[in-house]
Each structure stands twice: as structure tokens, then as C-alpha cells.
Design an enzyme around this catalytic site. Structure first.
Site, short mmCIF file in Angstrom:
data_model
loop_
_atom_site.label_atom_id
_atom_site.label_comp_id
_atom_site.label_asym_id
_atom_site.label_seq_id
_atom_site.Cartn_x
_atom_site.Cartn_y
_atom_site.Cartn_z
N ARG A 1 21.45 32.67 133.61
CA ARG A 1 20.52 32.53 132.47
C ARG A 1 19.59 31.36 132.74
O ARG A 1 19.74 30.66 133.74
CB ARG A 1 21.32 32.24 131.21
CG ARG A 1 22.23 31.03 131.44
CD ARG A 1 22.86 30.50 130.18
NE ARG A 1 23.97 29.62 130.44
CZ ARG A 1 23.89 28.32 130.71
NH1 ARG A 1 22.72 27.73 130.81
NH2 ARG A 1 24.97 27.60 130.91
N LYS B 1 34.60 33.12 137.14
CA LYS B 1 34.47 32.05 138.14
C LYS B 1 35.27 32.35 139.40
O LYS B 1 34.87 31.96 140.50
CB LYS B 1 34.89 30.72 137.55
CG LYS B 1 33.96 30.22 136.46
CD LYS B 1 34.30 28.79 136.09
CE LYS B 1 33.48 28.37 134.90
NZ LYS B 1 33.28 26.94 134.82
N GLU C 1 41.47 24.32 141.32
CA GLU C 1 40.55 23.74 142.31
C GLU C 1 41.02 22.33 142.63
O GLU C 1 41.65 21.67 141.79
CB GLU C 1 39.14 23.62 141.70
CG GLU C 1 38.28 24.83 141.87
CD GLU C 1 36.90 24.67 141.22
OE1 GLU C 1 36.24 25.69 141.06
OE2 GLU C 1 36.50 23.55 140.87
N HIS D 1 32.48 16.13 130.82
CA HIS D 1 32.11 17.17 131.78
C HIS D 1 30.90 17.98 131.34
O HIS D 1 30.69 19.09 131.81
CB HIS D 1 33.28 18.11 132.08
CG HIS D 1 34.42 17.43 132.81
ND1 HIS D 1 34.23 16.72 133.96
CD2 HIS D 1 35.73 17.37 132.53
CE1 HIS D 1 35.38 16.22 134.36
NE2 HIS D 1 36.32 16.59 133.51
P1 ADP Z 1 31.97 24.67 132.63
O1 ADP Z 1 31.37 25.99 133.05
O2 ADP Z 1 33.15 24.80 131.74
O3 ADP Z 1 30.94 23.69 132.13
P2 ADP Z 1 31.95 23.79 135.41
O4 ADP Z 1 32.73 24.51 136.44
O5 ADP Z 1 30.46 24.05 135.37
O6 ADP Z 1 32.59 24.05 133.97
O7 ADP Z 1 32.19 22.23 135.56
C1 ADP Z 1 31.65 21.31 134.64
C2 ADP Z 1 31.78 19.90 135.19
O8 ADP Z 1 33.17 19.59 135.40
C3 ADP Z 1 31.14 19.66 136.55
O9 ADP Z 1 29.77 19.38 136.46
C4 ADP Z 1 31.95 18.47 137.03
O10 ADP Z 1 31.55 17.28 136.38
C5 ADP Z 1 33.34 18.80 136.55
N1 ADP Z 1 34.10 19.55 137.58
C6 ADP Z 1 34.26 20.89 137.65
N2 ADP Z 1 35.00 21.22 138.73
C7 ADP Z 1 35.32 20.08 139.35
C8 ADP Z 1 36.10 19.75 140.51
N3 ADP Z 1 36.71 20.69 141.24
N4 ADP Z 1 36.22 18.44 140.86
C9 ADP Z 1 35.63 17.47 140.11
N5 ADP Z 1 34.92 17.71 139.01
C10 ADP Z 1 34.75 19.00 138.61
#
Ligand code: ADP
Length: 505
Positions: A292, A116, A200, A235
Site C-alpha cells: 500500500r 510475513k 526471527e 517499534h
Molecule cells: P509490524 O508489521 O508489526 O510493524 P515489522 O516486522 O514491520 O512489524 O517490524 C516493526 C519494527 O520492529 C521494525 O522496524 C524494527 O524496529 C522491529 N523489528 C522487527 N523485526 C526485528 C528483528 N528481527 N530484530 C530487531 N528488530 C526488529
């Protein structure tokens, strides 16, 4: 074109890909663990090979076993589905090294996007707005405190190798940093064997909006519109739709072009998803790339008319995309509800058991992608998703109405499901108004609200008949156990009795 494809997966996605193979006149090869011997994907495939015991670490995740099954069967290509080995660069490389085509992006793109932090750097360089934060790993809490002070609380600590919400920690102030860094690192280490973490800004009530891209090996890359996946628990997505109620044509174009720029920068080939977080002012920030087919890909198929699984196979076979950006039209509206064996009233805890009754809805505008049948088992070994229920309508209202009809028709016994939870969300005025955020469930969902509104009248009647029904062996103790009011339970029982009369069981 290939004559035989092995599907390195199980459940609904294996079934989905077997169907794409059949549509193309390609023979399909399934692999299965011991408990999956009688699974739907095994029944539907043209051939099937055992790959070991239940634990995925000894079956679906063992690269050598999958490659060996492909060799034995004579499959020329492997489709990884999602999960398991789908985003494993070493697996994609092992396919290449064995002279088998991996139906997905090149190993280099998987490697780059799977990290990431590296992905953030690539996106930034490609001019794509990213969520504010770092692109370098944080080693300790001292470093984290400095960065957090610069970004401003709340912050989110994330694992570079992250996925499935693992290794993620929200930090509201400095006092929480030390334990969050430690917790995120150890979780990331055990889940991914990689404890690098970064920071972040934790965005307040964002929307999750992602863009589907598809690229061939001849330099063509097209975006297929967006999916909104803001309805999440822990999430993780649970309801997705296309198009997003927020996105207008100019935002779609901006996000689409950013996603295509990102895909080009990564040397991307095949189907991929660029995920963004967005605010209500239509600002958007890059989150991550999934290299994917996504679980929620069918909503895009329904509004574009493009079969993504078929396109993936054609691209892997070296064909050119048969459409260009100008050909892509978004028509109507599609919604997906992920039907899980889980209990929304106990923190969405997975539920296991035999599907003693299983009857899928049907009718106009309904699509069900499932990998189960009546009598199948939802076990502790794999993801407890039972199916993906999709509806399509001329607009969002019709798609929602059809979803409510389909949820009402769905009959599942033997495990607890989130069907009533979906009904509650879809009927919520904020959902109907399209005012969504990733905090929607936390803000608006209370398990005690879970009761289909159009049956309120039945509940009232049921309440009045409570005593009479008690005499008829109405299970009041069950009502107490589930902590829902007896009023509601009586309503449910009344409905169950009615449906039983109709022969639904
Ligand atoms: P993973 O790959 O572990 O599923 P992601 O980066 O795709 O993690 O994030 C999953 C979810 O977490 C997002 O859809 C959102 O709901 C929340 N999220 C991730 N990063 C942030 C952020 N910087 N601020 C607020 N919510 C976040």
C-alpha cells in the site's frame, strides 16, 4: 482514466488522495462514520456517503458498506489509503468482483505479502537476504525452544499476519519462551484472527531502511530510493527521512535491485514498500512488504519529485510508468515528523480532546499533510495522528533546521502533542550525526530533557523571575503535576506569554 474515485479512508490520507484526484481532474467520493460527518476529508470531497457509527468495525472496516457507497456514487475505482482495508485481500477481491478497480496490487500479491512467513520464503527464493529465522509456523514452546537454541538469543517471536507491532515478543532466554509464545499467539488471534507465529533473530540496534517500489501492469518496475525510519517508539515509526544518512549509492542500488526482484517475484503491481533492517556495515535483511501507500511516502515524493498518489491512480487505470530507472534522481533531503496527540512523558499514551487552537507552520521547504482543523476532535476511535509535518532542504542540515523552525511555529492546544519530543530528538548530537537505530529513543530520550535548547536563555531569565511570575498567577501547581522542573516551566510560561503577545494565543 477514471472520472470518479471513492476513498475508503479518513483523516490525512483521505485528504491526500482527494488532492491527487483533484490534480487529475477526477471527482472524489468520501465515506464517513457518524463522528466524522464534519471531518476535513468530507468537506473537501465532491460527494460524501455515511457508512455507520464511530467504531471502525461498524464503518470503515465493513467491505459491503464501502462497495455499496461506490455503487451508489458511480465511482469506477476505490483508493484504500493505508490502514483499515488497505491490505485486506478480501476487500481487493470484493472490488474486482463488483467491477470496481482497486487502486493497489492484485489480491494475490496482497495475500502473499500479508503473510510475513510466506513473504520470507518468496524473498529467499528471489535471492533477497532475509533476517535469520524460520519460515514455518511454531506450534508450541518446545518447538520454539529448539529453534531459538539454533538461532541464538535474543529472538523475536512474530505473528505471520502481524502489523502495527502486534503479536511481537522479544525473548532474551529460554525462561521467557513459554509466556512469550502464549502471549504472542493470543494477541495475534485477537488482532488478526490468525495465531500463527514464527521466530526471527532479534537484531541488535538495527536501522530500519525501506525501499519504495512502483510497478505498472505492463511489466515495468522501478525503485524510488530509500527512506530511513529508525526513529521509533514501541517499534512504530515517528520520524522518517530520505535519503538515509547510512545509504551510499552502491547500497542504494543493491537494496533497490533486491526490492525490485522481490516485487517481481510477488507479481506486484502499483506502489509498494519493501522493508529491511540494516546494520552499520551496510548489510541489510528483508523484514516485510507493505502492499500500500505508506504513511511516510511524502519524503520520497519530495526527493524524487514523483507524486506517488497520482502514479497509483494512473497505474490502476492501466497506464504505463512515465519514467524508467535511469530517470530517477534523488535531490536534496526530506524529513517527516509524525505529529501525534500523545504524551511522550507517559509512555506515549494517546491524548484526546478538541483542537481548541490549531495553527500549522508554513514557509520555505514546509509541507503539512493533515486531516484536521481548529475545533476538530481527536477521539478515542481512531489513530491519534494529527498530521505529518515534512520539510525539504538542499541537504540534511537544512531540512533539519527547517523542521525545527516549523515545530517552533506549530500551535496546537486542547490535546497533548509530541512536538517538543520531536525538537529534542532533532537537536540530539547523535541524530545530527546521523547515527540512528531503532533503539534511539530508548537510548537517548528522557522526557525531562524536553526543552527547546535555543530557549535556554529564556529559561534562565524565567528562573530569576520565578517569584514575580508566581504573583502573576503563574501556574506552579501545573509544574508539579507535569513533574518538570519549575525552572523549565517558568521558561515555557515566559515563551507562552511572549507568543501570546505576538497574537498566537
Ligand atoms: P509490524 O508489521 O508489526 O510493524 P515489522 O516486522 O514491520 O512489524 O517490524 C516493526 C519494527 O520492529 C521494525 O522496524 C524494527 O524496529 C522491529 N523489528 C522487527 N523485526 C526485528 C528483528 N528481527 N530484530 C530487531 N528488530 C526488529
Amino acid at each position: 482514466m477514471f472520472t470518479k474515485i471513492l476513498i475508503a479512508n479518513r483523516g490525512e490520507i483521505a485528504v491526500r488522495i482527494i488532492r491527487a484526484c483533484r490534480d487529475l481532474g477526477i471527482r472524489s467520493v468520501a465515506v464517513f462514520s457518524e463522528p466524522d460527518r464534519g471531518a476535513l476529508h468530507v468537506r473537501l470531497a465532491d460527494e460524501a456517503y455515511p457508512i455507520g457509527p464511530a467504531a471502525s468495525s461498524e464503518s470503515y472496516l465493513v467491505i459491503e458498506k464501502i462497495i455499496e457507497a461506490a455503487r451508489k456514487s458511480g465511482a469506477e475505482a476505490i483508493h484504500p489509503g493505508y490502514g483499515f482495508l488497505a491490505e485486506n485481500a478480501a476487500f481487493a477481491q470484493a472490488c474486482v468482483d463488483s467491477g470496481i478497480v482497486f487502486i493497489g496490487p492484485p489480491p494475490s500479491a496482497i495475500r502473499m505479502m500479508g503473510d510475513k512467513m510466506a513473504a520470507r520464503t518468496v524473498m529467499k527464493a528471489a535471492g533477497v537476504p532475509i533476517v535469520p529465522g524460520t519460515e514455518n509456523p511454531i506450534d508450541d514452546d518446545i518447538g520454539a525452544i529448539k529453534i531459538a537454541a539454533w538461532i541464538g538469543y535474543p529472538i523475536l517471536i512474530k505473528a505471520a499476519a502481524g502489523g502495527g507491532g502486534k503479536g511481537m515478543r522479544i525473548v532474551h532466554d529460554q525462561s521467557e519462551i513459554k509466556s512469550a509464545v502464549r502471549g504472542a499467539k493470543s494477541e495475534a488471534k485477537s488482532a488478526f484472527g490468525d495465531d500463527r507465529i514464527y521466530i526471527e533473530k532479534y537484531l541488535a540496534k538495527p536501522r530500519h531502511i525501506e525501499i519504495q517500489v512502483i510497478a505498472d501492469s505492463h511489466g515495468n518496475c522501478v525503485y524510488l530510493g530509500e527512506r530511513e525510519c529508525s526513529i521509533q517508539r514501541r517499534h512504530q515509526k515517528v520520524i522518517e527521512e530520505a535519503p538515509s544518512p547510512l545509504v551510499n549509492p552502491s547500497m542504494r542500488k543493491k537494496m533497490g535491485q533486491a526490492a525490485v526482484a522481490a516485487a517481481r517475484a510477488a507479481g506486484y503491481v502499483n506502489a509498494g514498500t519493501v522493508e529491511f533492517l540494516a546494520d552499520d556495515h551496510r548489510n541489510f535483511y528483508f523484514l516485510e512488504v507493505n502492499t500500500r501507500l505508506q504513511v511516510e511516502h511524502p519524503v520520497t515524493e519530495l526527493v524524487t519529485g514523483i507524486d506517488l498518489a497520482i502514479e497509483q491512480i494512473k497505474i490502476a487505470a492501466g497506464e504505463k510508468l512515465s519514467f524508467s530507472q535511469g530517470d530517477i534522481k534523488i535531490t536534496g533531503h526530506a524529513i517527516e515528523c509524525r505529529i501525534y496527540a500523545e504524551d511522550p512523558s507517559s509512555g506515549f499514551l494517546p491524548s484526546t480532546g478538541i483542537l481548541s487552537v490549531y495553527h500549522e507552520p508554513a514557509g520555505p521547504g514546509i509541507r503539512v499533510d493533515s486531516g484536521v482543523y481548529e475545533g476538530a476532535e481527536i477521539s478515542v476511535y481512531y489513530d491519534p495522528m494529527i498530521s505529518k509535518l515534512l520539510t525539504f532542504g538542499k541537504d540534511r542540515l537544512q531540512a533539519t533546521a527547517r523542521m525545527l523552525r516549523a515545530l517552533e511555529e506549530y500551535r496546537i492546544s486542547g490535546v497533548t502533542t509530541n512536538i517538543d519530543f520531536h525538537k529534542t530528538i532533532l537537536r540530539h548530537p547523535e541524530f545530527i550525526a546521523g547515527r540512528l537505530s531503532t533503539h534511539f529513543i530508548d537510548m537517548y530520550y528522557k522526557p525531562s530533557d524536553e526543552f527547546p535548547e535555543n530557549l535556554a536563555e529564556a529559561a534562565a531569565i524565567a528562573g530569576a523571575l520565578m517569584e514575580h511570575q508566581a504573583q502573576n498567577k503563574l501556574s506552579l501547581s501545573a509544574a508539579k503535576r507535569s513533574r518538570v522542573s519549575q525552572w523549565k516551566t517558568a521558561g515555557r510560561n515566559l515563551i507562552q506569554n511572549r507568543t501570546a503577545e505576538k497574537g498566537w494565543r
